[in-house]
Write an enzyme that holds these catalytic residues in place. Structure first.
Site, mmCIF file in Angstrom:
data_model
loop_
_atom_site.group_PDB
_atom_site.id
_atom_site.type_symbol
_atom_site.label_atom_id
_atom_site.label_comp_id
_atom_site.label_asym_id
_atom_site.label_seq_id
_atom_site.Cartn_x
_atom_site.Cartn_y
_atom_site.Cartn_z
ATOM 1 C CG ASP A 63 24.106 -2.716 14.683
ATOM 2 O OD1 ASP A 63 24.850 -2.619 14.042
ATOM 3 O OD2 ASP A 63 23.265 -2.347 15.893
ATOM 4 N N GLY A 64 26.394 -7.322 16.267
ATOM 5 C CA GLY A 64 26.501 -8.234 16.878
ATOM 6 C C GLY A 64 27.927 -8.451 16.202
ATOM 7 C CG ASN B 20 26.199 -2.715 22.018
ATOM 8 O OD1 ASN B 20 26.282 -0.439 21.807
ATOM 9 N ND2 ASN B 20 25.622 -3.034 21.558
ATOM 10 N NE ARG C 126 18.030 -18.454 40.073
ATOM 11 C CZ ARG C 126 19.789 -18.957 40.333
ATOM 12 N NH1 ARG C 126 19.020 -19.798 41.614
ATOM 13 N NH2 ARG C 126 20.384 -19.526 40.240
ATOM 14 C CE1 TYR D 8 18.951 -6.979 28.375
ATOM 15 C CE2 TYR D 8 20.892 -7.338 29.544
ATOM 16 C CZ TYR D 8 20.117 -7.384 29.364
ATOM 17 O OH TYR D 8 19.373 -8.422 30.517
ATOM 18 C CG LEU E 228 15.290 1.603 23.648
ATOM 19 C CD1 LEU E 228 15.336 2.964 23.958
ATOM 20 C CD2 LEU E 228 15.627 1.240 22.290
ATOM 21 C CB SER E 229 15.727 -4.418 25.320
ATOM 22 O OG SER E 229 15.974 -4.209 24.359
ATOM 23 C CD GLN F 185 29.411 -10.005 20.326
ATOM 24 O OE1 GLN F 185 30.292 -9.818 20.591
ATOM 25 N NE2 GLN F 185 28.501 -9.843 19.497
#
Length: 289
Positions: free
Chosen positions: A63-64, A138, A149, A181, A183-184, A239
């Site tokens: 995908d990337g 995305n 941080r 990202y 979803l994560s 990216q």
């Protein structure tokens, strides 16, 4: 037919794949053009596609690689055929084993197009002038550089202050990026075709802040709070990125251009969710009667 090629050199069999493509392309009526980084992988000279009006783009990787290929098109709505050489490949539609059939379908026009929403992000200086603009398929994320941080920012949606966010970062995702990202980080999945953007905090430091789904036509501005602007980064699809200087802000809106993904076969979005993301998989549980 003019076809551009983008690939991920980290895949060990990439040269073999490109050799195969170079052999079958002439018989299919395909003229190949390559991204410059792949020139050492070809057995003969393949020109770059920088200024070429491509009929299609083929990406070899995951995908990337597909996301990078979409950005290399520079806003051109060229159909993209993703060939998965990795593991998940949620956005891709072919594999090395089905490559021959995929190329034949490409030439014959036997495919569907999914027109996916993209984002345009601009970094504005303290005077409100946009100093740089990037596209993302995305997501756009604002976060700290180096070690993780907390950041503190104000989020404005359509000019209205949503309120202060205290979190490890902020993600603005498209429906396509909602399974990445976003979803994560605990954000919702938005089915492609829904015209929306998702604003998701990364590890929010309060229970009062959760993901928001807003109309795709809205304008979102992220402004670091005074004293919290050091070492901030803006990432595009995870990216590419840019630093964010004190006094600067990030404006995100829907891109004027779509990303056109080629889809082969009849597998729908939810079928791919089950197959690629193992959605709803209970195989590891013992079911008792």
């Amino acid at each position: 037919m003019k076809v551009g090629v983008v690939g991920n050199p980290r895949y060990g069999d990439l040269k073999g794949v490109l050799d195969h493509v170079a052999r079958v392309a002439p018989s299919c009526g395909i003229t190949l053009f390559s991204e410059p980084r792949l020139h050492p992988f070809w057995n003969h000279d393949v020109p770059s596609f920088d200024d070429v009006a491509l009929d299609a783009l083929v990406t070899f990787g995951g995908d990337g690689t597909l996301l990078r290929g979409a950005r290399l098109l520079g806003g051109r709505e060229t159909p993209i055929l993703g060939v998965n050489l990795g593991r998940v490949g949620f956005l891709t539609t072919a594999t090395r084993e089905t490559l021959g059939e995929a190329l034949q379908a490409l030439v014959a026009g036997r495919y569907d197009i999914e027109r996916r929403q993209a984002l345009r992000a601009g970094i504005r200086d303290p005077e409100g002038e946009t100093r740089s603009t990037q596209m993302a398929v995305n997501d756009v994320a604002v976060h700290k550089g180096g070690v993780a941080r907390v950041i503190r920012v104000n989020v404005f949606i359509q000019g209205e202050n949503v309120g202060p966010y205290s979190a490890d970062g902020i993600i603005i995702a498209t429906p396509t990026g909602s399974t990445a990202y976003n979803l994560s980080a605990g954000g919702p999945i938005v089915v492609p075709g829904v015209e929306a953007m998702v604003v998701t905090p990364i590890a929010a430091h309060t229970l009062a802040v959760r993901a928001l789904v807003v109309p795709a036509g809205y304008r979102i501005v992220i402004e670091p709070m005074a004293g919290w602007a050091d070492d901030l980064l803006v990432s595009f699809d995870g990216q590419t990125g840019s630093t964010l200087a004190p006094g600067e802000s990030v404006e995100v809106c829907r891109s004027d251009h779509r990303v056109c993904l080629i889809r082969l076969g009849g597998d729908g979005f939810f079928t791919r969710m089950r197959q690629k993301l193992h959605w709803g998989d209970l195989s590891g549980r013992e079911i008792k009667g």
